[in-house]
Enzyme design. Sequence first.
Site, short mmCIF file in Angstrom:
data_model
loop_
_atom_site.label_atom_id
_atom_site.label_comp_id
_atom_site.label_asym_id
_atom_site.label_seq_id
_atom_site.Cartn_x
_atom_site.Cartn_y
_atom_site.Cartn_z
CG HIS A 130 11.33 6.86 -1.18
ND1 HIS A 130 10.44 6.93 -0.14
CD2 HIS A 130 10.70 7.39 -2.25
CE1 HIS A 130 9.31 7.49 -0.57
NE2 HIS A 130 9.45 7.78 -1.85
CG ASP A 207 12.72 0.75 -1.71
OD1 ASP A 207 11.91 0.32 -2.54
OD2 ASP A 207 12.73 1.93 -1.30
CD GLN A 210 10.95 4.08 -8.74
OE1 GLN A 210 10.77 3.92 -9.95
NE2 GLN A 210 10.16 4.84 -8.02
CE LYS A 233 6.80 3.81 -6.22
NZ LYS A 233 6.72 5.25 -6.46
CB CYS A 371 10.33 10.87 -1.10
SG CYS A 371 8.63 11.43 -1.17
N1 PMP Z 1 11.00 3.43 -2.33
C1 PMP Z 1 11.19 3.95 -3.54
C2 PMP Z 1 12.54 3.77 -4.20
C3 PMP Z 1 10.18 4.64 -4.18
O1 PMP Z 1 10.38 5.16 -5.39
C4 PMP Z 1 8.92 4.78 -3.54
C5 PMP Z 1 7.79 5.54 -4.20
N2 PMP Z 1 8.17 6.78 -4.70
C6 PMP Z 1 8.76 4.20 -2.28
C7 PMP Z 1 9.81 3.53 -1.71
C8 PMP Z 1 7.47 4.29 -1.54
O2 PMP Z 1 6.46 3.59 -2.21
P1 PMP Z 1 4.95 3.68 -1.75
O3 PMP Z 1 4.64 5.15 -1.60
O4 PMP Z 1 4.19 3.05 -2.86
O5 PMP Z 1 4.83 2.96 -0.46
#
Ligand code: PMP
Length: 413
Positions: A130, A207, A210, A233, A371
């Site tokens: 991401h 990270d 997910q 999430k 993203c």
């Molecule tokens: N890493 C991953 C794998 C994600 O899916 C996301 C959210 N789409 C993020 C980081 C960022 O999370 P947040 O916007 O809640 O900070």
Amino acid sequence: MSTHLHSPSLRLEKVRGDFPALHQSVNGRPLVYLDNAATAQKPEAVIEAVSSYYRTDNSNVHRGVHTLSQRATDAFEAARANIARYIGASSPKEVIFTRGTTEAINLVAFCFGGTRFKKGDEVIVSEMEHHSNIVPWQMACERSGAVLRVIPVTDSGELQMEAFRALLSERTKLVAVTHISNSLGTINPVEEIISAAHEHGVPVLLDGAQALPHCSIDVTALDVDFYCFSSHKMFGPTGFGVLFGKEHWLEQLPPYQGGGDMIKVVDFAGTTYNDLPHKFEAGTPHIAGAIGLSAAMDYVSGVGFEFIANQEKDLLLYATGRLKAIDGLVIVGNAKHKAAVVSFNLGSAHPYDVGTILDKFGIGVRTGHHCTQPLMKRLGIPGTVRASFSFYNSRAEIDQLELAVRKAAAMLL
Ligand code: PMP
């Protein structure tokens, strides 16, 4: 629990009843919410914990001698202890509250990168990250002269582990990879990544944005150095998240931001910083966020990972089979180990057009690059349509998805 709730369909019905937002119409159709990887719906237990805090205990934490402030502080720190227990941290001191995964990664990139990266050092990320696990490292590299190295992915969306091993060297200062890919659902072999990195004395940041909603996490058993995730999430409030860090790392790192709560003594001659975890938490925190996430974890524990795993496995298999049968539909991401995410493209139709048509049928999916622009570039596509499932989704909803995708195909192809 009464015996009739052992039936999976009755359990599903009961679980769905816990999520008020699921029971509404969108564009004249019953809502089919399949955007869980972007954010999950909130159960009544979380909504109630947050609103009850605001109704009865609302006050600022750590500073007041009055009763409400003590109640708020107790609830806030009890939430931290519960969250620490849930993820298997050895102490609440290892649980730093942040605004989410993004801020947790930025904190490590700033504090760890700022003090430990030097010119010529290397940071390893992967091609499936991401943006929030790429850009903070690029910024840290720009500041320090370190270099970003990238683990390539295969056509099916798996990490090339041999290439990863070859990247590890005495120049490597950190490995930062995702536990589960948000775009493809790939579950990465994180135990293998951690042990390979540790053999070279290299710490690992995962990270976990997910992963938290789908599997039980034990950061101590994983032996991971930093683990980041977002509350929203995980069925909790938005704008809140966690950085887990091993105590010895967190002790060594300088603070992230300056302000109230992160200090012991402030004097113009110099400031003494607070102990963990407060050293990293400047300013008034998201108190209701902590209380809500803690309630979400209790809720998920009550549902149980056996039910969650069975349900999500069934949804993934069922959705994959139904969607694959549609002419012109290509599934993107076919890793052996996958979470309940199905990314796809419909012929040459733009994902945005497919998503817009699905919305007319009351179906919420995500479209675009998710993203993960470097991953899309690697796969040679502008984006995908992503249906991401939670344990509260049903086969009937997947039938609705299939029907609507077939209608979209008839219109667009
Ligand atoms: N890493 C991953 C794998 C994600 O899916 C996301 C959210 N789409 C993020 C980081 C960022 O999370 P947040 O916007 O809640 O900070």
